[in-house]
Structures are given as structure tokens and as C-alpha cells.
Design a protein around this motif. Structure first.
Motif, PDB file in Angstrom:
ATOM      1  N   SER A 105       0.820  -1.214   0.000  1.00 25.34           N
ATOM      2  CA  SER A 105       0.000   0.000   0.000  1.00 25.34           C
ATOM      3  C   SER A 105       0.859   1.271   0.000  1.00 25.34           C
ATOM      4  CB  SER A 105      -0.930   0.007   1.218  1.00 25.34           C
ATOM      5  OG  SER A 105      -0.158   0.031   2.399  1.00 25.34           O
ATOM      6  N   LEU A 106       2.132   1.114   0.296  1.00 25.04           N
ATOM      7  CA  LEU A 106       3.037   2.283   0.252  1.00 25.04           C
ATOM      8  C   LEU A 106       3.489   2.630  -1.163  1.00 25.04           C
ATOM      9  CD1 LEU A 106       5.527   1.875   3.264  1.00 25.04           C
ATOM     10  CD2 LEU A 106       3.942   3.773   2.863  1.00 25.04           C
ATOM     11  N   LEU A 107       3.299   1.663  -2.095  1.00 26.89           N
ATOM     12  CA  LEU A 107       3.844   1.864  -3.444  1.00 26.89           C
ATOM     13  C   LEU A 107       3.315   3.112  -4.158  1.00 26.89           C
ATOM     14  CD1 LEU A 107       4.072  -1.833  -4.721  1.00 26.89           C
ATOM     15  CD2 LEU A 107       5.982  -0.278  -4.253  1.00 26.89           C
ATOM     16  N   PRO A 108       1.982   3.412  -4.087  1.00 28.41           N
ATOM     17  CA  PRO A 108       1.513   4.624  -4.773  1.00 28.41           C
ATOM     18  C   PRO A 108       2.214   5.888  -4.287  1.00 28.41           C
ATOM     19  CG  PRO A 108      -0.338   3.241  -4.176  1.00 28.41           C
ATOM     20  CD  PRO A 108       0.864   2.637  -3.514  1.00 28.41           C
ATOM     21  N   ALA A 109       2.407   5.988  -2.960  1.00 26.52           N
ATOM     22  CA  ALA A 109       3.082   7.171  -2.426  1.00 26.52           C
ATOM     23  C   ALA A 109       4.530   7.223  -2.912  1.00 26.52           C
ATOM     24  CB  ALA A 109       3.041   7.153  -0.896  1.00 26.52           C
ATOM     25  N   MET A 110       5.175   6.047  -2.987  1.00 26.89           N
ATOM     26  CA  MET A 110       6.550   5.990  -3.473  1.00 26.89           C
ATOM     27  C   MET A 110       6.607   6.410  -4.942  1.00 26.89           C
ATOM     28  SD  MET A 110       9.148   2.752  -3.669  1.00 26.89           S
ATOM     29  CE  MET A 110      10.856   3.006  -4.149  1.00 26.89           C
ATOM     30  N   ALA A 111       5.630   5.924  -5.726  1.00 27.53           N
ATOM     31  CA  ALA A 111       5.583   6.273  -7.146  1.00 27.53           C
ATOM     32  C   ALA A 111       5.387   7.769  -7.315  1.00 27.53           C
ATOM     33  CB  ALA A 111       4.458   5.510  -7.837  1.00 27.53           C
ATOM     34  N   GLN A 112       4.544   8.320  -6.466  1.00 30.16           N
ATOM     35  CA  GLN A 112       4.295   9.763  -6.507  1.00 30.16           C
ATOM     36  C   GLN A 112       5.588  10.543  -6.263  1.00 30.16           C
ATOM     37  OE1 GLN A 112       1.530  11.442  -7.289  1.00 30.16           O
ATOM     38  NE2 GLN A 112       2.711  13.334  -6.994  1.00 30.16           N
ATOM     39  N   ALA A 113       6.344  10.098  -5.251  1.00 30.27           N
ATOM     40  CA  ALA A 113       7.617  10.774  -4.916  1.00 30.27           C
ATOM     41  C   ALA A 113       8.614  10.656  -6.064  1.00 30.27           C
ATOM     42  CB  ALA A 113       8.197  10.179  -3.631  1.00 30.27           C
ATOM     43  N   ALA A 114       8.713   9.444  -6.659  1.00 30.09           N
ATOM     44  CA  ALA A 114       9.671   9.224  -7.747  1.00 30.09           C
ATOM     45  C   ALA A 114       9.288  10.057  -8.965  1.00 30.09           C
ATOM     46  CB  ALA A 114       9.727   7.741  -8.114  1.00 30.09           C
ATOM     47  N   SER A 115       7.983  10.065  -9.251  1.00 30.13           N
ATOM     48  CA  SER A 115       7.485  10.799 -10.405  1.00 30.13           C
ATOM     49  C   SER A 115       7.727  12.302 -10.243  1.00 30.13           C
ATOM     50  CB  SER A 115       5.998  10.512 -10.569  1.00 30.13           C
ATOM     51  OG  SER A 115       5.581  10.902 -11.839  1.00 30.13           O
ATOM     52  N   GLN A 116       7.561  12.781  -9.022  1.00 30.40           N
ATOM     53  CA  GLN A 116       7.795  14.198  -8.749  1.00 30.40           C
ATOM     54  C   GLN A 116       9.264  14.562  -8.982  1.00 30.40           C
ATOM     55  OE1 GLN A 116       5.264  16.401  -8.068  1.00 30.40           O
ATOM     56  NE2 GLN A 116       6.909  17.886  -8.471  1.00 30.40           N
ATOM     57  N   LEU A 117      10.152  13.623  -8.625  1.00 25.42           N
ATOM     58  CA  LEU A 117      11.587  13.861  -8.864  1.00 25.42           C
ATOM     59  C   LEU A 117      11.862  14.011 -10.355  1.00 25.42           C
ATOM     60  CD1 LEU A 117      13.730  11.510  -6.580  1.00 25.42           C
ATOM     61  CD2 LEU A 117      13.264  13.953  -6.318  1.00 25.42           C
ATOM     62  N   VAL A 118      11.250  13.115 -11.151  1.00 24.21           N
ATOM     63  CA  VAL A 118      11.426  13.181 -12.601  1.00 24.21           C
ATOM     64  C   VAL A 118      10.918  14.528 -13.108  1.00 24.21           C
ATOM     65  CG1 VAL A 118      10.754  12.163 -14.823  1.00 24.21           C
ATOM     66  CG2 VAL A 118      11.223  10.671 -12.856  1.00 24.21           C
TER      67      VAL A 118
END
Lengths: 259, 240
Positions: free
Chosen positions: B127-140
Motif C-alpha cells: 500500500s506504500l507503493l503509490p506514495a513511493m511512485a508519486q515521490a519518484a514521479s515528482q523527482l522526474v
């Protein structure tokens, strides 16, 4: 880039050099060190003073009556503008190659032999022959002209004429060679041969080249000085100048944003 | 020289239009890669096979864009012999297009797992993956903004903030392993989630690579090497 400054000996140094043509100041306080190990390129837009400054280094400007040079220019620590300096001797030690090849209207052999003769560098015909051959070899021209040394120097191609002029400069055993846009009248192949020659002569002579072609400066030199409106804006390692210049004006010029 | 603006135009105007065209293409490839990440994560959350297939299909366009950018950079270097900040920007553009294409590949890889993960299992750490994806995507997104605006400070921040994504990864890694030990039947799906976390972590690293390129293009200096967060899959890593 690490340069061991301790091992590098400065062949020529200039300090606060100003040049005036009458009232007009063409060069403003240029201080630079020229060493034996590196080829130094002077770049900058037309009228920036790079050629004027180059000409002060063997007193070519003496021939222009309105021209006045102040500041200090030394060769091996000796002031070249000192009254005791023999200008003819100076120009043998600091040779020059010009924009347009200017061979004498004489034979190839005599073009080279002229300098050593008037400076009394050869004791006889045999030694003179040897100097001519060695100079032409160093200039990368020997193989092309060895069978026609008696033909006129002006009959050679433009690129060959320019190498003949370099051989002529070399013949009097100079310490410094100044080149004022030596390739601007040559085609790319002849240009490449001159550039290769500059590379081979590096270390044997201190070489300074003025060029409009920035790619050429990048290819042949290890140190580059950028001139603009009579001042030297930046002087440093060529590789650094062309990838990461420190001055905005240098950047604008080399990236084609100038003007 | 910390120039953040590039206002002076080249004497040869066509060079400026080449450069702005390449910047536009980087914005496009970057936008597509970001979209792939969010669609892949949406497909994963909704168990949407069609959407996952679309992400896989869209990756071809990203690959084509990379090729186009590479061709254009090489052509520009050959024809215009760029110097100084122009040269640095072109080299950065060449590298960034390759890195962004990789980011697209990671998104595609995530999308491909949608079909093979059993959706009925309740695996809490995932369930943490969406938040992680959000953080990674924001970095990009920020790395590409730094590129577009030639902002060395923002690039520097992106490198710094990659730790957040690394921390997510470490947390998810540990909790997933613990979960799998407790629930051996979940090992298959758990392994897929581990790979997804790893893909997101790599996306963060690549955003950092983009930022490093931007920093170099703008300042002419390399950004200092930073300490990375703990990496539990690193053989040199130890718990104590």
C-alpha cells in the motif's frame, strides 16, 4: 587539469603592455606568459587587437611610425624594447609567419638559405645545404620539393608556400614562432598539414598563433587567450576555455552569440 | 559561471531554433515517461489490464523520441560545432534522452506485472507503493523542470531528495520480506511488489542522473557525489 608550474619556463613574458596608434589606444594592459611546452592561441573578433599584440612580440610594430608600445616585454628575461636590443637579431630569435604566404621571388633553396646567410649561420655550402634540408624536413616539405630546389618558391601551391615560409622562419634557428592567421588563405587539407606541423614543432619552439578559426585554436593549442576591445579578457587551458569559459564575454564569443 | 538564463541569442538564429526544438522534444519524452509511471500505477491499483497494455504500447513512442533526439543532437554537433555551455547542453540532452527512455522502460516493467499479480491477496506493505511512485514521479518532473529552466539549484535539490525514494524502498523492502516470511503463500506476489519497488527506486536514481546532467550543463561543474541511503540489497550493507 594539473600544470606543474614549477617545471614550465616562460620564454616570453609581457607586463601591462599598452599599444597606441597615435592617440588611439589599441591594446590595454596585457600581461601574459608564453612558455616552450605549450602552443598558445590568441582568439577574438576582428579589431580586438590580437594581431597588434602579436606584432609587439618581435617589434614588427616598429615599422609603423605612429605606433607606440609601453609596458614590458621580455624574451628569456631580457627586455626586447631595451635600446641595447638588436632588432634584426630579435626577429631571428622570434620568427613570424603571416596570413598570406609570402615567399621571396627566388628559388626554394634561396628562400631558406637567405636567413642563415645574412645571419652568418653557415660556414660553407655544405652546412648551408644541411640547414636547408633540415628546415624543409621540419616544415614537412622536404619530400615534396627535394627534387626541385631550384624552382621558384612562388611556383608552389598556397599550402606549400606557407610551409616554405615556416621552413624559412625555422632556418635561422628561432626560439619563438609567431603565426598570424597562417591558414586563413589555405584549403582544409593544406590547413590540416600546417596544424600537424604546429603539433610537431611544439616543444622545439615556443609557438603563438593568432586565428579567427576557433576550431583551429581548439585543435592546435594548449593555452588560449581571448581578446576583446584591446584587452585580454581570459587566458587559460584551451580545453577549459572551450568547455567552461569563466567570462561571459568569452562564452558569448566562442558560442557565436557575440554582437 | 552560474548562468540560469540563456537570453543572448546566437548570431546564427537557426541554431537557437534547433536548441529550442530539442528542449521541446525532451519536454515531450519526459512528459510521456511521467505519464507512463502514473498510468502503470493506476493500472496496478485498479487491476486494469487494458490500461497496462496501453502503457506497454506507449513505450514505443518514447523509444522513437529518444532516437529522434539522439539523431538531432548528433546532427547539431556535426553541423554547428557547439562550444562551452552549448556543447554541455547538447551532451546533457543526449544523455538525458537515454535516461528518460530508461525511466519509460521501468514504467513499462511495472505495467507488465499487473497481469501476473494476484489481486485478491491483501499485502499491506504494497500500500506504500503509490506514495513511493508519486515521490519518484515528482523527482522526474522536477529534474525536467530544472532542465527546461536551466535551474542548477533545483537540480541540486532533486539529487538531495532522492533519499526520500530510497527510504521508501528500504521500508517497503523490509516490510515485504517480513510479510513474506509470515505468509509464504504471498511470496509470488510479494516478489513482484519487490521488483516494482525496485523499479521505482531506479526511476528516482535516473531522475538524479538527469539532475546531475542539468547541473553540469548549467554550471560546467560536476555535482558532488552524495552518500546514498542504506540499501538492503547491497551486499556491503549490514544491519548494524
Amino acid at each position: 587539469m594539473t600544470t606543474e608550474t614549477t617545471t614550465i619556463t616562460n620564454k616570453m613574458t609581457t607586463r601591462n603592455v599598452d599599444v597606441f596608434y597615435g592617440e588611439k589606444q589599441a591594446i590595454n594592459g596585457v600581461s601574459i606568459d608564453i612558455d616552450m611546452e605549450n602552443v598558445t592561441a590568441f582568439i577574438g573578433p576582428s579589431g580586438c587587437g590580437k594581431s597588434t599584440f602579436l606584432r609587439t612580440m618581435n617589434r614588427m610594430n616598429d615599422t609603423i611610425p605612429s605606433c607606440r608600445v609601453t609596458g614590458e616585454i621580455t624574451l628569456d628575461g631580457e627586455d626586447i624594447y631595451a635600446p641595447s636590443m638588436d632588432v634584426v637579431q630579435l626577429r631571428a630569435r622570434v620568427g613570424m609567419v603571416f596570413q598570406k604566404p609570402n615567399p621571396f621571388p627566388k628559388s626554394i633553396y634561396d628562400n631558406i638559405a637567405y636567413g642563415p646567410r645574412i645571419h652568418g649561420l653557415a660556414s660553407g655550402k655544405e652546412e648551408l645545404d644541411r640547414i636547408v634540408e633540415k628546415s624543409l624536413q621540419r616544415a614537412g616539405l622536404w619530400a615534396e620539393v627535394k627534387d626541385r630546389l631550384n624552382e621558384s618558391g612562388t611556383a608552389l601551391s598556397g599550402g606549400q608556400q606557407q610551409r616554405l615560409c615556416i621552413a624559412r622562419a625555422i632556418a635561422v634557428d628561432p626560439e619563438v614562432i609567431l603565426m598570424d592567421e597562417p591558414c586563413s588563405a589555405l584549403d582544409p587539407i593544406a590547413t590540416a598539414k600546417i596544424e600537424e606541423l604546429i603539433h610537431e614543432l611544439r616543444g622545439k619552439y615556443a609557438i603563438v598563433i593568432v586565428t579567427h578559426n576557433m576550431q583551429q585554436a581548439a585543435r592546435v593549442s594548449q593555452r588560449t587567450a581571448f581578446f576583446h576591445l584591446g584587452t585580454m579578457v581570459e587566458y587559460g587551458d584551451t580545453s577549459e576555455m572551450f568547455t567552461n569559459p569563466q567570462e561571459e564575454r568569452t562564452r558569448d564569443y566562442i558560442t557565436g552569440r557575440y554582437g | 559561471m552560474n548562468t540560469t538564463n540563456n537570453s543572448t541569442e546566437h548570431t546564427v538564429k537557426a541554431f537557437d531554433s534547433d536548441i529550442s526544438e530539442m528542449r521541446g522534444l525532451i519536454a515531450e519524452i519526459g512528459g510521456r515517461a511521467e505519464k507512463s509511471i502514473s498510468l502503470a500505477m493506476k493500472a496496478l491499483a485498479d487491476n486494469d489490464y487494458d490500461l497496462a497494455r496501453e502503457v506497454v504500447k506507449n513505450d514505443k513512442q518514447i523509444d522513437a523520441l529518444e532516437e529522434k533526439i539522439d539523431r538531432m543532437v548528433i546532427q547539431t554537433i556535426a553541423l554547428r560545432a557547439p562550444m562551452a555551455d552549448d556543447l554541455r547542453e547538447l551532451v546533457a540532452t543526449l544523455k538525458i534522452s537515454g535516461v528518460v527512455e530508461r525511466i519509460g522502460d521501468y514504467a513499462k516493467n511495472i505495467a507488465k506485472r499487473v497481469a501476473v499479480i494476484d489481486n485478491n491477496l491483501h499485502i499491506e506493505p504494497a500500500s506504500l507503493l503509490p506514495a513511493m511512485a508519486q515521490a519518484a514521479s515528482q523527482l522526474v518532473d522536477d529534474a525536467l523542470t530544472a532542465y527546461a529552466t536551466r535551474d542548477a539549484d533545483l537540480a541540486d535539490q532533486v539529487c538531495e531528495r532522492d533519499r526520500v525514494v530510497d527510504d521508501f524502498y528500504n521500508t517497503i523492502f523490509r516490510s515485504l520480506v517480513t510479510h513474506m516470511v509470515d505468509n509464504p503463500k504471498h511470496i509470488g506476489a510479494g516478489a513482484h511488489f519487490l521488483f516494482i519497488a525496485k523499479n521505482l527506486e531506479r526511476i528516482g536514481d535516473h531522475a538524479t542522473n538527469v539532475a546531475e546532467m542539468v547541473y553540469f550543463a548549467v554550471t560546467g561543474e560536476n555535482i558532488g557525489e552524495r552518500e546514498r541511503g542504506d540499501n538492503p540489497s547491497d551486499p556491503l550493507y549490514s544491519e548494524d
